[in-house]
Design a protein around this motif. Sequence first.
Motif, PDB file in Angstrom:
ATOM      1  N   UNK A  68       0.725  -1.293  -0.048  1.00 19.72           N
ATOM      2  CA  UNK A  68      -0.004   0.030  -0.110  1.00 19.72           C
ATOM      3  C   UNK A  68       1.015   1.319  -0.132  1.00 19.72           C
ATOM      4  N   UNK A  69       2.209   1.164  -0.362  1.00 19.76           N
ATOM      5  CA  UNK A  69       3.024   2.292  -0.367  1.00 19.76           C
ATOM      6  C   UNK A  69       2.754   3.279   0.721  1.00 19.76           C
ATOM      7  N   UNK A  70       3.323   3.198   1.922  1.00 22.57           N
ATOM      8  CA  UNK A  70       3.110   4.092   2.923  1.00 22.57           C
ATOM      9  C   UNK A  70       4.284   5.163   2.565  1.00 22.57           C
ATOM     10  N   UNK A  71       3.754   6.371   2.838  1.00 23.88           N
ATOM     11  CA  UNK A  71       4.463   7.746   2.739  1.00 23.88           C
ATOM     12  C   UNK A  71       5.655   7.591   3.239  1.00 23.88           C
ATOM     13  N   UNK A  72       5.658   6.982   4.615  1.00 19.37           N
ATOM     14  CA  UNK A  72       6.806   7.049   5.225  1.00 19.37           C
ATOM     15  C   UNK A  72       7.904   6.303   4.931  1.00 19.37           C
ATOM     16  N   UNK A  95       3.412  -5.775  -6.666  1.00 23.55           N
ATOM     17  CA  UNK A  95       2.895  -4.246  -6.404  1.00 23.55           C
ATOM     18  C   UNK A  95       3.618  -3.520  -5.473  1.00 23.55           C
ATOM     19  N   UNK A  96       4.012  -3.862  -4.418  1.00 22.43           N
ATOM     20  CA  UNK A  96       4.378  -2.796  -3.388  1.00 22.43           C
ATOM     21  C   UNK A  96       5.737  -2.469  -4.145  1.00 22.43           C
ATOM     22  N   UNK A  97       6.680  -2.712  -4.479  1.00 14.59           N
ATOM     23  CA  UNK A  97       7.841  -2.329  -5.089  1.00 14.59           C
ATOM     24  C   UNK A  97       7.565  -1.470  -6.238  1.00 14.59           C
ATOM     25  N   UNK A  98       6.575  -1.865  -7.145  1.00 14.42           N
ATOM     26  CA  UNK A  98       6.248  -1.072  -8.173  1.00 14.42           C
ATOM     27  C   UNK A  98       5.596   0.363  -7.734  1.00 14.42           C
ATOM     28  N   UNK A  99       4.605   0.065  -6.587  1.00 16.05           N
ATOM     29  CA  UNK A  99       4.111   1.172  -6.152  1.00 16.05           C
ATOM     30  C   UNK A  99       5.130   2.346  -5.668  1.00 16.05           C
ATOM     31  N   UNK A 100       6.087   1.830  -5.148  1.00 15.98           N
ATOM     32  CA  UNK A 100       7.180   2.503  -4.517  1.00 15.98           C
ATOM     33  C   UNK A 100       8.152   3.316  -5.432  1.00 15.98           C
ATOM     34  N   UNK A 101       8.250   2.657  -6.654  1.00 16.79           N
ATOM     35  CA  UNK A 101       8.939   3.165  -7.756  1.00 16.79           C
ATOM     36  C   UNK A 101       8.179   4.204  -8.621  1.00 16.79           C
ATOM     37  N   UNK A 129      -1.766   4.362  -5.720  1.00 18.40           N
ATOM     38  CA  UNK A 129      -2.282   4.338  -4.450  1.00 18.40           C
ATOM     39  C   UNK A 129      -1.058   4.174  -3.455  1.00 18.40           C
ATOM     40  N   UNK A 130      -1.392   5.488  -2.446  1.00 22.38           N
ATOM     41  CA  UNK A 130      -0.322   5.712  -1.186  1.00 22.38           C
ATOM     42  C   UNK A 130      -1.061   5.553  -0.023  1.00 22.38           C
ATOM     43  N   UNK A 131      -0.621   5.124   1.073  1.00 20.78           N
ATOM     44  CA  UNK A 131      -1.229   5.167   2.340  1.00 20.78           C
ATOM     45  C   UNK A 131      -0.542   6.199   3.326  1.00 20.78           C
ATOM     46  N   UNK A 132      -1.183   7.203   3.586  1.00 19.69           N
ATOM     47  CA  UNK A 132      -0.820   8.279   4.382  1.00 19.69           C
ATOM     48  C   UNK A 132      -1.863   8.497   5.605  1.00 19.69           C
TER      49      UNK A 132
END
Length: 188
Positions: A68-72, A95-101, A129-132
């Motif tokens: 979920x690509x946490x902003x932190x 998806x986690x790594x792709x989202x971070x990229x 999609x990012x999680x904040x």
Amino acid sequence: MRTFVYTSHPSRVVFGSGTVDRLREEVERLGRQRVLLLAAPNLAWASARVREALGDLVAAEFDDAAMHTPVEVTEQAMAVLRDASADCLVAVGGGSTTGLSKALALRTGLPQVILPTTYAGSEVTPVLGETRDGHKITQSSPAIVPGTVVYDVDLTLTMPVPLSVTSGVNALAHAVEALYSADANAVP
């Protein structure tokens, strides 16, 4: 007949067995020399293979991509990226790594080369999609679309069967979801 608008988001796709060996060539084709290699903690085997293919182009590594690509986490990766003066993002994983990229590319404008190890399809979409603060925020931009996707079927063959099944069902869910999306269109 339904009226729709379609915007193409072209990505270069390299597909086949052993295509990870073409990774260095793809980064050099982009005119880049300092790669930040992104992965998830459980993908040491894939990272090792990518690191070998890139050789001295790897300026730094970040292997803490999270769901979920946490902003932190993105901020931690940004610090590594800045310290290394990286000029290209290479992500190996799901998806986690792709989202971070994608999150890093959105913030920096750097080109991305993605090597998926699952079947979700996020690597060819303009969606992030990012999680904040515990809330998922979705956004879309052409800047999020990776420029190059290297599909090496050998990377997916080593996926555990339960993950392969889950990933395949997720890909089917995305395909069905596209049928009733507000942005659905007749272009395949």
